[in-house]
Design a protein around this motif. Structure first.
Motif, PDB file in Angstrom:
ATOM      1  N   TRP A 162       0.819  -1.212   0.000  1.00 53.73           N
ATOM      2  CA  TRP A 162       0.000   0.000   0.000  1.00 53.73           C
ATOM      3  C   TRP A 162       0.851   1.261   0.000  1.00 53.73           C
ATOM      4  O   TRP A 162       0.343   2.355  -0.236  1.00 53.73           O
ATOM      5  CB  TRP A 162      -0.919   0.009   1.228  1.00 53.73           C
ATOM      6  CG  TRP A 162      -0.178  -0.155   2.525  1.00 53.73           C
ATOM      7  CD1 TRP A 162       0.417   0.810   3.267  1.00 53.73           C
ATOM      8  CD2 TRP A 162       0.057  -1.391   3.205  1.00 53.73           C
ATOM      9  NE1 TRP A 162       1.013   0.277   4.382  1.00 53.73           N
ATOM     10  CE2 TRP A 162       0.805  -1.083   4.376  1.00 53.73           C
ATOM     11  CE3 TRP A 162      -0.303  -2.720   2.958  1.00 53.73           C
ATOM     12  CZ2 TRP A 162       1.205  -2.067   5.290  1.00 53.73           C
ATOM     13  CZ3 TRP A 162       0.099  -3.687   3.862  1.00 53.73           C
ATOM     14  CH2 TRP A 162       0.845  -3.367   5.011  1.00 53.73           C
ATOM     15  N   LYS A 191      -4.167   3.785  -6.081  1.00 49.47           N
ATOM     16  CA  LYS A 191      -4.648   3.719  -4.689  1.00 49.47           C
ATOM     17  C   LYS A 191      -5.673   2.589  -4.551  1.00 49.47           C
ATOM     18  O   LYS A 191      -6.877   2.830  -4.452  1.00 49.47           O
ATOM     19  CB  LYS A 191      -5.269   5.050  -4.276  1.00 49.47           C
ATOM     20  CG  LYS A 191      -4.272   6.208  -4.251  1.00 49.47           C
ATOM     21  CD  LYS A 191      -4.940   7.497  -3.785  1.00 49.47           C
ATOM     22  CE  LYS A 191      -3.936   8.634  -3.720  1.00 49.47           C
ATOM     23  NZ  LYS A 191      -4.563   9.901  -3.264  1.00 49.47           N
ATOM     24  N   ASP A 238     -16.124   2.396 -10.663  1.00 48.04           N
ATOM     25  CA  ASP A 238     -14.695   2.414 -10.325  1.00 48.04           C
ATOM     26  C   ASP A 238     -13.928   1.417 -11.183  1.00 48.04           C
ATOM     27  O   ASP A 238     -12.864   1.729 -11.728  1.00 48.04           O
ATOM     28  CB  ASP A 238     -14.486   2.038  -8.848  1.00 48.04           C
ATOM     29  CG  ASP A 238     -14.561   3.240  -7.920  1.00 48.04           C
ATOM     30  OD1 ASP A 238     -14.818   4.360  -8.408  1.00 48.04           O
ATOM     31  OD2 ASP A 238     -14.368   3.061  -6.703  1.00 48.04           O
ATOM     32  N   TRP A 279      -7.520   3.233  -9.299  1.00 49.83           N
ATOM     33  CA  TRP A 279      -7.408   2.036  -8.459  1.00 49.83           C
ATOM     34  C   TRP A 279      -5.978   1.529  -8.448  1.00 49.83           C
ATOM     35  O   TRP A 279      -5.465   1.136  -7.397  1.00 49.83           O
ATOM     36  CB  TRP A 279      -8.351   0.946  -8.976  1.00 49.83           C
ATOM     37  CG  TRP A 279      -8.055  -0.393  -8.342  1.00 49.83           C
ATOM     38  CD1 TRP A 279      -8.434  -0.819  -7.105  1.00 49.83           C
ATOM     39  CD2 TRP A 279      -7.291  -1.472  -8.917  1.00 49.83           C
ATOM     40  NE1 TRP A 279      -7.958  -2.091  -6.869  1.00 49.83           N
ATOM     41  CE2 TRP A 279      -7.255  -2.506  -7.954  1.00 49.83           C
ATOM     42  CE3 TRP A 279      -6.641  -1.653 -10.137  1.00 49.83           C
ATOM     43  CZ2 TRP A 279      -6.584  -3.714  -8.195  1.00 49.83           C
ATOM     44  CZ3 TRP A 279      -5.975  -2.858 -10.374  1.00 49.83           C
ATOM     45  CH2 TRP A 279      -5.957  -3.861  -9.402  1.00 49.83           C
ATOM     46  N   ARG A 329      -2.318  -4.996  -4.879  1.00 46.96           N
ATOM     47  CA  ARG A 329      -3.459  -4.648  -5.744  1.00 46.96           C
ATOM     48  C   ARG A 329      -4.348  -5.869  -5.964  1.00 46.96           C
ATOM     49  O   ARG A 329      -5.575  -5.785  -5.884  1.00 46.96           O
ATOM     50  CB  ARG A 329      -2.975  -4.141  -7.102  1.00 46.96           C
ATOM     51  CG  ARG A 329      -2.548  -2.689  -7.122  1.00 46.96           C
ATOM     52  CD  ARG A 329      -2.262  -2.215  -8.532  1.00 46.96           C
ATOM     53  NE  ARG A 329      -1.216  -1.215  -8.488  1.00 46.96           N
ATOM     54  CZ  ARG A 329       0.042  -1.404  -8.867  1.00 46.96           C
ATOM     55  NH1 ARG A 329       0.403  -2.577  -9.369  1.00 46.96           N
ATOM     56  NH2 ARG A 329       0.921  -0.442  -8.776  1.00 46.96           N
ATOM     57  N   ASN A 338      -6.586   0.795  -2.212  1.00 48.65           N
ATOM     58  CA  ASN A 338      -7.400   0.747  -0.987  1.00 48.65           C
ATOM     59  C   ASN A 338      -8.434   1.862  -0.939  1.00 48.65           C
ATOM     60  O   ASN A 338      -9.208   1.942   0.020  1.00 48.65           O
ATOM     61  CB  ASN A 338      -6.502   0.795   0.260  1.00 48.65           C
ATOM     62  CG  ASN A 338      -5.605   2.017   0.286  1.00 48.65           C
ATOM     63  OD1 ASN A 338      -5.423   2.672  -0.741  1.00 48.65           O
ATOM     64  ND2 ASN A 338      -5.028   2.324   1.435  1.00 48.65           N
ATOM     65  N   LYS A 339      -8.463   2.710  -1.965  1.00 51.25           N
ATOM     66  CA  LYS A 339      -9.422   3.816  -2.012  1.00 51.25           C
ATOM     67  C   LYS A 339     -10.484   3.635  -3.096  1.00 51.25           C
ATOM     68  O   LYS A 339     -11.518   4.301  -3.085  1.00 51.25           O
ATOM     69  CB  LYS A 339      -8.699   5.142  -2.271  1.00 51.25           C
ATOM     70  CG  LYS A 339      -7.651   5.513  -1.224  1.00 51.25           C
ATOM     71  CD  LYS A 339      -8.278   5.851   0.110  1.00 51.25           C
ATOM     72  CE  LYS A 339      -7.231   6.314   1.112  1.00 51.25           C
ATOM     73  NZ  LYS A 339      -7.814   6.539   2.454  1.00 51.25           N
ATOM     74  N   PHE A 340     -10.206   2.780  -4.062  1.00 54.93           N
ATOM     75  CA  PHE A 340     -11.137   2.555  -5.177  1.00 54.93           C
ATOM     76  C   PHE A 340     -11.419   1.058  -5.317  1.00 54.93           C
ATOM     77  O   PHE A 340     -10.621   0.221  -4.904  1.00 54.93           O
ATOM     78  CB  PHE A 340     -10.549   3.100  -6.492  1.00 54.93           C
ATOM     79  CG  PHE A 340     -10.411   4.594  -6.519  1.00 54.93           C
ATOM     80  CD1 PHE A 340     -11.424   5.391  -7.030  1.00 54.93           C
ATOM     81  CD2 PHE A 340      -9.279   5.206  -6.004  1.00 54.93           C
ATOM     82  CE1 PHE A 340     -11.311   6.772  -7.039  1.00 54.93           C
ATOM     83  CE2 PHE A 340      -9.154   6.592  -5.997  1.00 54.93           C
ATOM     84  CZ  PHE A 340     -10.174   7.377  -6.517  1.00 54.93           C
ATOM     85  N   TYR A 341     -12.569   0.747  -5.896  1.00 51.97           N
ATOM     86  CA  TYR A 341     -12.953  -0.646  -6.120  1.00 51.97           C
ATOM     87  C   TYR A 341     -12.351  -1.161  -7.420  1.00 51.97           C
ATOM     88  O   TYR A 341     -12.210  -0.424  -8.400  1.00 51.97           O
ATOM     89  CB  TYR A 341     -14.475  -0.779  -6.253  1.00 51.97           C
ATOM     90  CG  TYR A 341     -15.256  -0.609  -4.969  1.00 51.97           C
ATOM     91  CD1 TYR A 341     -15.299  -1.621  -4.019  1.00 51.97           C
ATOM     92  CD2 TYR A 341     -15.989   0.551  -4.732  1.00 51.97           C
ATOM     93  CE1 TYR A 341     -16.040  -1.489  -2.856  1.00 51.97           C
ATOM     94  CE2 TYR A 341     -16.742   0.706  -3.571  1.00 51.97           C
ATOM     95  CZ  TYR A 341     -16.756  -0.323  -2.639  1.00 51.97           C
ATOM     96  OH  TYR A 341     -17.491  -0.181  -1.492  1.00 51.97           O
ATOM     97  N   LYS A 374      -6.581  -6.755  -3.171  1.00 48.66           N
ATOM     98  CA  LYS A 374      -7.727  -5.863  -2.980  1.00 48.66           C
ATOM     99  C   LYS A 374      -8.840  -6.091  -3.996  1.00 48.66           C
ATOM    100  O   LYS A 374      -9.886  -5.441  -3.918  1.00 48.66           O
ATOM    101  CB  LYS A 374      -7.271  -4.394  -3.054  1.00 48.66           C
ATOM    102  CG  LYS A 374      -6.263  -4.010  -1.978  1.00 48.66           C
ATOM    103  CD  LYS A 374      -6.811  -4.164  -0.572  1.00 48.66           C
ATOM    104  CE  LYS A 374      -7.807  -3.090  -0.223  1.00 48.66           C
ATOM    105  NZ  LYS A 374      -8.264  -3.204   1.185  1.00 48.66           N
TER     106      LYS A 374
END
Length: 309
Positions: free
Chosen positions: A38, A115, A104, A112, A52, A117-120, A55
């Motif tokens: 991350w 980031k 997303d 994504w 990635r 952990n911020k986007f699907y 996630k």
């Protein structure tokens, strides 16, 4: 204060145990080689890539997360305001979140990637470039059923009928306890103390089918409640609420069940320690020593399958 460490802290959970049982290579990616992925600096691109993939969220997982979140939100809102949502409201909120995840995945892939952990990113979109329309329709139809089952469930009926005599358990998601000096994580949906019955009630909402693993998972929850509140097993009632069917299943546990879960923990920890190059830092052995599963059906739904191709 959060500290960046070269290797993750060793801990145990039932999901970690199941991952190792299904595939040691997947276990290595999930719990070791995604570590620090991350971070945007001072970390190898390989670890960022593994993180990635970790996630990625498949439709069944995403669906379950959204339903669980809305149920938790609905209970908290009711306890604070006395307001009960309608099925239509819950369905619309869930559809909105599923749509956001799809947007997303299809329009914000680069965001994504930067980031994760911020986007699907939906697993199906990542690997197949699209969602199967039949899969989408199937889960849309399930929304009505699961929220109807939730609002009509005996659990929610008890919460609304006996609000004053129930003491709701602490809300944190990542509960943990120590077993033989090792931190054990327990992700429990909902629990409360019923003053009239003098019992702790554990509820596990299920958006999928019944599984043979359910009993073992709930036995661990009962052990957690036993340790945290210093109560006996006969003061604990445990239920699965199967939201697809509206079925409720009660479990009662004995000391034999607790011995069995402890035995599973001990055997599992011994197996996990085979993959530690250093037991103090939790540095893992080389990737090649984490052997890929021979049961290739596990690979079909694996987030990390591109790394094994």
């Amino acid at each position: 204060m959060f500290e960046i460490t070269p290797y993750p802290t060793f801990s145990w959970s039932l999901s970690r145990h199941k991952t190792l049982t299904s595939c040691a290579r997947k276990y290595s990616y999930e719990y070791y080689f995604s570590h620090n992925g991350w971070l945007s600096y001072n970390v190898e691109p390989y670890h960022q890539h593994v993180y990635r993939l970790k996630k990625l969220q498949s439709m069944p997982i995403l669906f379950g997360q959204i339903v669980h979140h809305l149920i938790e939100q609905s209970i908290n809102d009711y306890l604070q305001t006395g307001m009960v949502p309608t099925v239509a409201e819950l369905v619309n909120r869930a559809r909105g979140q599923l749509n956001a995840a799809f947007i997303d995945s299809t329009r914000h892939a680069e965001l994504w990637r930067q980031k994760p952990n911020k986007f699907y990113m939906m697993q199906e979109v990542y690997y197949e470039g699209k969602l199967n329309p039949e899969l989408v329709q199937s889960y849309k139809e399930r929304l009505q059923a699961v929220f109807e089952s939730f609002l009509n469930s005996e659990t929610f009926q008890q919460i609304t009928a006996r609000k004053g005599s129930l003491r709701i358990g602490e809300p944190e998601q990542f509960r943990s306890m120590k077993i033989e000096g090792i931190q054990v994580f327990v992700v429990m949906d909902f629990h409360y103390y019923d003053e009239m019955a003098d019992k702790w009630i554990i509820i596990d909402w299920k958006t999928g089918r019944e599984s043979d693993d359910d009993r073992q998972q709930l036995a661990l929850y009962a052990h957690y409640i036993q340790q945290k509140y210093r109560v006996t097993l006969d003061q604990i009632d445990v239920y699965n609420e199967y939201l697809l069917t509206g079925k409720r299943k009660k479990y009662s546990f004995t000391t034999i069940d607790m011995d069995n879960i402890l035995h599973t923990f001990q055997r599992s920890v011994l197996e996990m320690k085979k993959y530690q190059a250093d037991i103090f830092s939790n540095e893992p052995v080389d990737l090649e020593e984490f052997v890929e599963t021979d049961d290739k059906w596990h690979c079909r739904g694996c987030n990390f399958k591109e790394l094994c191709m």
